[in-house]
Every structure is written in structure tokens, then in C-alpha cells.
Design a protein around this motif. Structure first.
Motif, PDB file in Angstrom:
ATOM      1  N   VAL A  65       0.857  -1.182   0.000  1.00  0.00           N
ATOM      2  CA  VAL A  65       0.000   0.000   0.000  1.00  0.00           C
ATOM      3  C   VAL A  65       0.895   1.234   0.000  1.00  0.00           C
ATOM      4  O   VAL A  65       1.895   1.290   0.718  1.00  0.00           O
ATOM      5  N   VAL A  66       0.523   2.201  -0.822  1.00  0.00           N
ATOM      6  CA  VAL A  66       1.289   3.435  -0.978  1.00  0.00           C
ATOM      7  C   VAL A  66       0.427   4.607  -0.507  1.00  0.00           C
ATOM      8  O   VAL A  66      -0.756   4.681  -0.842  1.00  0.00           O
ATOM      9  N   ARG A  67       1.048   5.488   0.294  1.00  0.00           N
ATOM     10  CA  ARG A  67       0.335   6.701   0.720  1.00  0.00           C
ATOM     11  C   ARG A  67       1.356   7.819   0.891  1.00  0.00           C
ATOM     12  O   ARG A  67       2.280   7.705   1.695  1.00  0.00           O
ATOM     13  N   ASP A  68       1.158   8.891   0.139  1.00  0.00           N
ATOM     14  CA  ASP A  68       2.006  10.083   0.241  1.00  0.00           C
ATOM     15  C   ASP A  68       3.498   9.754   0.259  1.00  0.00           C
ATOM     16  O   ASP A  68       4.258  10.240   1.095  1.00  0.00           O
ATOM     17  N   GLY A  69       3.930   8.894  -0.666  1.00  0.00           N
ATOM     18  CA  GLY A  69       5.345   8.579  -0.796  1.00  0.00           C
ATOM     19  C   GLY A  69       5.850   7.479   0.116  1.00  0.00           C
ATOM     20  O   GLY A  69       6.984   7.027  -0.032  1.00  0.00           O
ATOM     21  N   GLU A  70       5.051   7.048   1.079  1.00  0.00           N
ATOM     22  CA  GLU A  70       5.427   5.928   1.944  1.00  0.00           C
ATOM     23  C   GLU A  70       4.774   4.671   1.400  1.00  0.00           C
ATOM     24  O   GLU A  70       3.717   4.724   0.774  1.00  0.00           O
ATOM     25  N   GLU A  71       5.391   3.532   1.649  1.00  0.00           N
ATOM     26  CA  GLU A  71       4.778   2.273   1.242  1.00  0.00           C
ATOM     27  C   GLU A  71       5.120   1.171   2.224  1.00  0.00           C
ATOM     28  O   GLU A  71       6.147   1.217   2.890  1.00  0.00           O
ATOM     29  N   ALA A  72       4.208   0.202   2.300  1.00  0.00           N
ATOM     30  CA  ALA A  72       4.405  -0.940   3.187  1.00  0.00           C
ATOM     31  C   ALA A  72       3.624  -2.129   2.648  1.00  0.00           C
ATOM     32  O   ALA A  72       2.487  -1.978   2.202  1.00  0.00           O
ATOM     33  N   ALA A  73       4.249  -3.304   2.695  1.00  0.00           N
ATOM     34  CA  ALA A  73       3.545  -4.549   2.384  1.00  0.00           C
ATOM     35  C   ALA A  73       2.753  -4.930   3.629  1.00  0.00           C
ATOM     36  O   ALA A  73       3.314  -5.047   4.713  1.00  0.00           O
ATOM     37  N   ARG A  84      -8.310  13.042   3.215  1.00  0.00           N
ATOM     38  CA  ARG A  84      -8.596  13.859   2.037  1.00  0.00           C
ATOM     39  C   ARG A  84      -7.305  14.423   1.469  1.00  0.00           C
ATOM     40  O   ARG A  84      -6.474  14.960   2.194  1.00  0.00           O
ATOM     41  N   GLY A  85      -7.126  14.271   0.164  1.00  0.00           N
ATOM     42  CA  GLY A  85      -5.960  14.802  -0.506  1.00  0.00           C
ATOM     43  C   GLY A  85      -4.725  13.926  -0.459  1.00  0.00           C
ATOM     44  O   GLY A  85      -3.745  14.214  -1.136  1.00  0.00           O
ATOM     45  N   ALA A  86      -4.738  12.838   0.315  1.00  0.00           N
ATOM     46  CA  ALA A  86      -3.580  11.939   0.374  1.00  0.00           C
ATOM     47  C   ALA A  86      -3.485  11.154  -0.933  1.00  0.00           C
ATOM     48  O   ALA A  86      -4.477  10.607  -1.421  1.00  0.00           O
ATOM     49  N   VAL A  87      -2.307  11.097  -1.509  1.00  0.00           N
ATOM     50  CA  VAL A  87      -2.085  10.317  -2.720  1.00  0.00           C
ATOM     51  C   VAL A  87      -1.894   8.863  -2.283  1.00  0.00           C
ATOM     52  O   VAL A  87      -0.997   8.563  -1.492  1.00  0.00           O
ATOM     53  N   HIS A  88      -2.735   7.970  -2.780  1.00  0.00           N
ATOM     54  CA  HIS A  88      -2.736   6.586  -2.320  1.00  0.00           C
ATOM     55  C   HIS A  88      -2.941   5.616  -3.481  1.00  0.00           C
ATOM     56  O   HIS A  88      -3.521   5.978  -4.500  1.00  0.00           O
ATOM     57  N   GLY A  89      -2.457   4.399  -3.302  1.00  0.00           N
ATOM     58  CA  GLY A  89      -2.607   3.345  -4.289  1.00  0.00           C
ATOM     59  C   GLY A  89      -2.152   2.037  -3.692  1.00  0.00           C
ATOM     60  O   GLY A  89      -1.842   1.951  -2.499  1.00  0.00           O
ATOM     61  N   ALA A  90      -2.080   1.008  -4.517  1.00  0.00           N
ATOM     62  CA  ALA A  90      -1.662  -0.308  -4.035  1.00  0.00           C
ATOM     63  C   ALA A  90      -1.108  -1.109  -5.201  1.00  0.00           C
ATOM     64  O   ALA A  90      -1.474  -0.881  -6.357  1.00  0.00           O
ATOM     65  N   ARG A  91      -0.239  -2.060  -4.871  1.00  0.00           N
ATOM     66  CA  ARG A  91       0.257  -2.974  -5.896  1.00  0.00           C
ATOM     67  C   ARG A  91       0.464  -4.347  -5.256  1.00  0.00           C
ATOM     68  O   ARG A  91       0.616  -4.467  -4.054  1.00  0.00           O
ATOM     69  N   ASN A  92       0.478  -5.343  -6.122  1.00  0.00           N
ATOM     70  CA  ASN A  92       0.652  -6.711  -5.654  1.00  0.00           C
ATOM     71  C   ASN A  92       1.979  -7.234  -6.190  1.00  0.00           C
ATOM     72  O   ASN A  92       2.101  -7.548  -7.372  1.00  0.00           O
ATOM     73  N   ASP A  93       2.968  -7.306  -5.329  1.00  0.00           N
ATOM     74  CA  ASP A  93       4.292  -7.786  -5.708  1.00  0.00           C
ATOM     75  C   ASP A  93       4.454  -9.283  -5.478  1.00  0.00           C
ATOM     76  O   ASP A  93       5.560  -9.802  -5.589  1.00  0.00           O
TER      77      ASP A  93
END
Length: 108
Positions: A65-73, A84-93
Motif C-alpha cells: 500500500v502506498v500513501r504520500d510517498g510511503e509504502e508498506a507490504a 482527504r488529498g492523500a495520494v494513495h494506491g496499491a500494488r501486488n508484488d
């Protein structure tokens, strides 16, 4: 009668490598709950909601999971609030599918 909307919404979802399949679990005037099923090497591109809070619920697998430049599995179960306004996303590695829901409120 069942109170669970999740199982019926994701039962037929089976994305291949690099694919994301989605299903709306709940849509009301106040909130949207959407399931994201990520195949291996798939991602939900980082984005933002300026006027809404988005909460990820990791239900299966171990997506990054990615949020505002930080990421963690994060292994299921996990909850990630995206203000609100936080840039977020996710990927499956991983080589297995990953499932998360995103709840967004209020609706635009």
C-alpha cells in the motif's frame, strides 16, 4: 438472507497477472465500498480524492500500500486510512492474488 455483501461481489473475480478486477459492494448517498482484486504484478495507480476520505481494508494476500510517498507490504487483515488529498494506491508484488476494499466518504 445474508448480511454479507462481500462474498457475492467478489465470487467471480479472478484476475490474471498484471490485471485488476473490481466490484462495487455498496453504493449509497453517503459512501461507496469497492473491492479491488489484484492479480500478481497488478496495481491500482496512485491517485487522490480532494474532498473525501478513502479507507483501504486489506482482506486477502499481502499488497503493498502506498500513501504520500510511503509504502508498506501489509498482510490481511489491515486497515489504512487515506485522508482527504492523500495520494494513495496499491500494488501486488506477490505471486498470489491480493484483495482490498476501498471505502470512500462522502461521495462527491
Amino acid at each position: 438472507m445474508t448480511l454479507d455483501s462481500y462474498a457475492a461481489a467478489v465470487s467471480g473475480l479472478d484476475p490474471g497477472p498484471g490485471e485488476v478486477e473490481t466490484a462495487e459492494i455498496l453504493v449509497t448517498d453517503d459512501v461507496l465500498v469497492k473491492a479491488f482484486v489484484l492479480g500478481p504484478d497488478a496495481s491500482v495507480d496512485p491517485h487522490e480524492h480532494a474532498d473525501a476520505t478513502n479507507v483501504f481494508h486489506v482482506l486477502e494476500g499481502e499488497p503493498t500500500v502506498v500513501r504520500d510517498g510511503e509504502e508498506a507490504a501489509l498482510a490481511a487483515p489491515a486497515v489504512v486510512p487515506n485522508e482527504r488529498g492523500a495520494v494513495h494506491g496499491a500494488r501486488n508484488d506477490t505471486d498470489d492474488r491480493a484483495v482490498l476494499t476501498a471505502s470512500i466518504a462522502p461521495l462527491p
